[in-house]
Design an enzyme around this catalytic site. Sequence first.
Site: not given
Ligand SMILES: [Zn+2]
Length: 863
Positions: A128, A268-270, A305, A308
Amino acid sequence: MKNKTIYLKDYKVSSYFVESIDLTYELKKDYTLVTNESKFYKNINSKEDNILKLNWNNLDIIGIFLDWKKISIEIDSNIELIEDNTILFLNDLPDTFELKIVTKIYPHKNTSLEWLYVSNWIYCTQCEPEGFRNMTYYLDRPDVLSVYSTKIIADKQDNPVLLSNWNLIESWDLEDGKHYALWKDPFKKPSYLFALVAWKLDYIESSFTTFRWKEVTLRIFTEPHNINRCDFAMASLKRAMKWDEDRFWLEYDLDLFMIVAIDDFNSGAMENKWLNIFNSAVVFATPETATDKDYIYIERVIWHEYFHNWTWDRVTCRDWFQLSLKEWLTVFRDSEFSADMHSKSTKRIEDVRYLCNYQFREDASPMSHPIRPSFFEEISNFYTLTVYEKWAEVVRMYQTILWKSWFRKWMDLYFERHDWQAVTTEDFLNAMQDANNMNLSQFQTWYDQAWTPIVDVSSNFSAEKKIYTLTFKQSCPVRQWEKRKNPFIIPIKFWLIDSSGDEIKLENDIIILTKEEEKFEFNNIENEPVPSLLRDFSAPIILNYNYSFEKYSFLIENDSNEFNRFNAMQNFSTELLVNIVNSWVYELNDLFKNSFKSILIDDTIWNSFKAECITLPSETLIADKIWKNINPQKIFEARKYLITSLIEEFEVEFLKIYDNLKKKIDYKIDSEDIWNRKLKNVCLEYISFKNWPSNVYKAYLDSNNMTDSFSALSILSKIECKERDEVLDDFYNKWNFDPITIDKWFSVQATSPLENTLDNIKKLSKHKLFDITNPNKVRALFNSFSMLNPVIFNKPESYEFIADKVLELDKINPAIASRLVKNMINWKKLESNLWEKLRLQLLRISNEPWLSWIVLEVVKKSL
Ligand SMILES: [Zn+2]
């Protein structure tokens, strides 16, 4: 200057879709071979001819085969490479066909930490927003969804674990010590959610039973030596799964959920479906290494996350202009969860403090943009606080106007309509209107207009008619690209309080503004009341009402809304500090002193709230209030003066609270203990101004957890004394083996207001544990400095140093360079001599001929 602006109005559907994509990744020592076999079919809704436009970036091509026949760029007329080498055009295609593309990529040389890269030997991906096109030619856009299969082939000894999204279909040993794993999607996904991980990883496993009695296996992968630091993350994940079921009736839809922790990560994260990739700094937590703040942050990122998974792995965005759609609801949901888990008013205070300190600053900066921008050059520059936090505030306004159950109705309808689709903000708004049977179209103004709205409120009281009138006038500065601004819809939660401190009986506690100017009358009011406005910060606006110091003091004593009581205290201290800076007269106002004391000694209010109330506004917040000709040194001095005066005045009271809280030595991570530690350490900071450094040094030695020792460390790092060096050395010796914990050692030194800080930062940037290719290190040293140390950062030599670092980073990791340069452009309202020095450095950056697009877009706007 270069320009490659992309406009929302130019959006076109893709002329082809992808039925399936079969990928093979052969991980070799020096490179990776990627084979992409995709089946295309014509999109019947496209008006274009049979032309396929594949995105690509910097690819080494081995071969392209159209329906098994090799074609080549040199000899085939139906292939065309145009537009800055970012699009591959294929003309005169049939309605359905297969394309096989083989490319060679170099993850070991990739320092951008996007697409496929290697972090501490671990192969991992970040696709992303537009990483996928760096690995193969593809329709790399979120509205093209397809079913993926991914075969990973690698040396078994080097890479025993091979992970990708969705189901593991098979894994097998091959000749020459190699092995492979084949993963396959049960559902369609966009390319930005593709993920791949390989290396010698270990994992912890747990399980969760959903409300429909489905067993879900949960795994967190990391390198073996960190495996005992993942338990808190696992427990947080389970809490998130449970809450999403209880509150929104959303059940996890697969059998497995995996998290991988990686040291080198840009954010931070995906949320790659099934295989979330996390910065290890937001996974690892033990009481020895993580502060309370870290725990809360880790928990929030894990929740974010996980949420999401529904919003927006299943309902995704049509194009990147709609990026905020993907984030807002998730931010809103994780913030609501946090409030449910801890305390509503503390959570609200923390969120608003963050919004006003950083998002308002961004909205007033040259990078200001609407939550749905209408144009951009680099979408990576729009992963901003406006897109994340301001959007979440807009959702909160919907909830304020519609109430919770209506909000749920919307959510149910939204998923019913759009599950597995790529959608726009209009789809979102339509569902909101249809579910609630209401015209909410004025909310569109929030999506399309940048900058924080300003609402000026005035009041009038007629004793004779017993009528109290509130008049609201809203305005918002117009930006270059806007013709004019339309009025926003703004919910103002409020109440009226009479002179004895009682609440006056009213029919409604909410006023909804829709026009530029509106008047509201209240009848049968005996005496002039004090309005408590914008309760719970019901809209992300700047509200101006001419509160006198007496009225602030009255609200601090009498307002029953906790948030507004806090806010009265904040506004009171901000105004006092602004007065000191502007008039240069150092004086502790008596009313302020009394209000401060009333909060400090009140045993009935809880500790977290007390800590928030007695914490003075940050230097940047004061600067934003002053607005022009800012002198950061004067602000620093004024704030220091106020803290010193308060501890002079209330030393006994501060010590009493501190000594009392110090006694509780057993360490627990629960809300109450977190609040106690918070207040204790705020008091310690005040005390350090009177009785430094002995108390702080003792606190460091006595601490049995990272919250207390880090707090003492950061207080001492601001004081010139021998204990400072001792404590910094001690911390270093304890934690130099741990890359995450040692970042705290870098950041406390970067935020110290001592004169030698810049020299120290220069030294630290050459330290053997500092690594400019690791974003966590860059954030700890350079971003902490430029964001949180206004007094030392705003010096010509600091500007030059950070500009050097931006240019150095731009060659390594442009996305991280862009985030650093944003800290420079926020300071446009400085005194002219400072701004001129800063401008020269920005100019120097912009003149660099090889500057990346992403940095250039930011710098260009600031000049
Ligand atoms: Zn997000």
